[in-house]
Design an enzyme around this catalytic site. Structure first.
Site, short mmCIF file in Angstrom:
data_model
loop_
_atom_site.label_atom_id
_atom_site.label_comp_id
_atom_site.label_asym_id
_atom_site.label_seq_id
_atom_site.Cartn_x
_atom_site.Cartn_y
_atom_site.Cartn_z
CE1 TYR A 58 -3.94 2.17 0.53
CE2 TYR A 58 -2.57 3.27 2.16
CZ TYR A 58 -3.70 3.25 1.37
OH TYR A 58 -4.60 4.29 1.41
CB THR B 101 -13.46 4.34 5.20
OG1 THR B 101 -12.14 3.77 5.10
CG2 THR B 101 -13.37 5.85 5.08
#
Length: 270
Positions: free
Chosen positions: A171, A206
């Site tokens: 990531y 989220t």
């Protein structure tokens, strides 16, 4: 009132609001079914924009939370890692609105693994969405903006594109690529009236981050660590990032190009 276009299209109240800084501008927002992308789409609608929401997942019908927004919303199911689908997305936006003023490359995936524990397939999938998706969407939209002589591209990276973090190697690599790709695009296309900037959120509450927590050996410990590493001692809200995305898309940011706008609760201040 609603009618169907590639899954769902919603029409909203077109009343005049003096505060609508994106009135009648056309925006494409990828990864728009939830989290940051959804919040950006909703904020743009509230600012009077016509928004084409794109996501690999099917649309909610109607899209929840968008009723009463001031612009118009359409949905096109899109895998941003597939060029033919990206081109179909842009074609639909042009068919509906005749132009594209704003592109928000927000679609992304994440998992908590080191280089050693990441498989080749996982690496390829993450790079295909997080980095190749930005490339493909930008490549499809830039010629439209060149013809218009104007446009805004906002690439959503991460604070982990600027600093490293344990356990999320792929990531970090993908988001670092987004940061540098944004700068290169700004240099190439700024003279054509296209402003390209990078938005770097910190840890935001989220489902994507919840999935990262769940994939770790100690989900609650990882959550506490993320919260403690911000100087505000909390996770961000999608609306915090949407406000920054609205600023970057507006004329208030007219002299910003190739910038990294960090909205991370102070994570990178340490």
């Amino acid at each position: 009132m609603s009618d169907s276009i590639d899954g769902v299209r919603l029409r909203f109240d077109q009343r005049e609001f003096s505060s609508m800084k994106l009135k009648n501008r056309v925006a494409i927002v990828t990864g728009a079914q939830r989290g940051i992308g959804y919040a950006i789409a909703k904020r743009y609608l509230d600012e009077g924009a016509h928004v084409v929401l794109a996501d690999v997942n099917d649309a909610h019908d109607p899209l929840p939370g968008l009723n009463g927004a001031q612009g118009t919303a359409s949905f096109v199911k899109t895998d941003v890692s597939v060029d033919s689908q990206v081109r179909a997305l842009v074609s639909k936006a042009l068919e509906l609105h005749g132009r594209v003023d704003i592109l928000v490359n927000n679609a992304g995936i994440e998992f908590a693994k080191t280089v050693v524990t990441t498989t080749e397939d996982e690496w390829d999938q993450l790079m295909a969405v997080n980095l190749k998706g930005v490339f493909l969407c930008s490549r499809a939209v830039i010629p439209v903006m060149q013809q218009q002589g104007s446009g805004v591209i906002i690439n959503v990276a991460s604070e982990l594109g600027l600093v490293g973090e344990a356990g999320v190697a792929a990531y970090c690599a993908s988001k670092g690529g987004v940061v540098m790709l944004s700068k290169a695009m700004a240099i190439d296309h700024g003279p054509q009236g296209i402003r390209v900037n990078c938005l770097c959120p910190g840890p935001v509450a989220t489902q994507l981050l919840e999935d990262v927590f769940a994939s770790s050996d100690d989900p609650e410990g990882m959550r506490r660590t993320f919260e403690s590493q911000t100087v505000l001692k909390r996770l961000g809200r999608p609306e915090d990032i949407a406000a920054a995305a609205a600023f970057l898309a507006s004329d208030d940011a007219a002299f910003m190009a190739g910038s990294d706008l960090v909205v991370d609760g102070g994570w990178t201040a340490r």
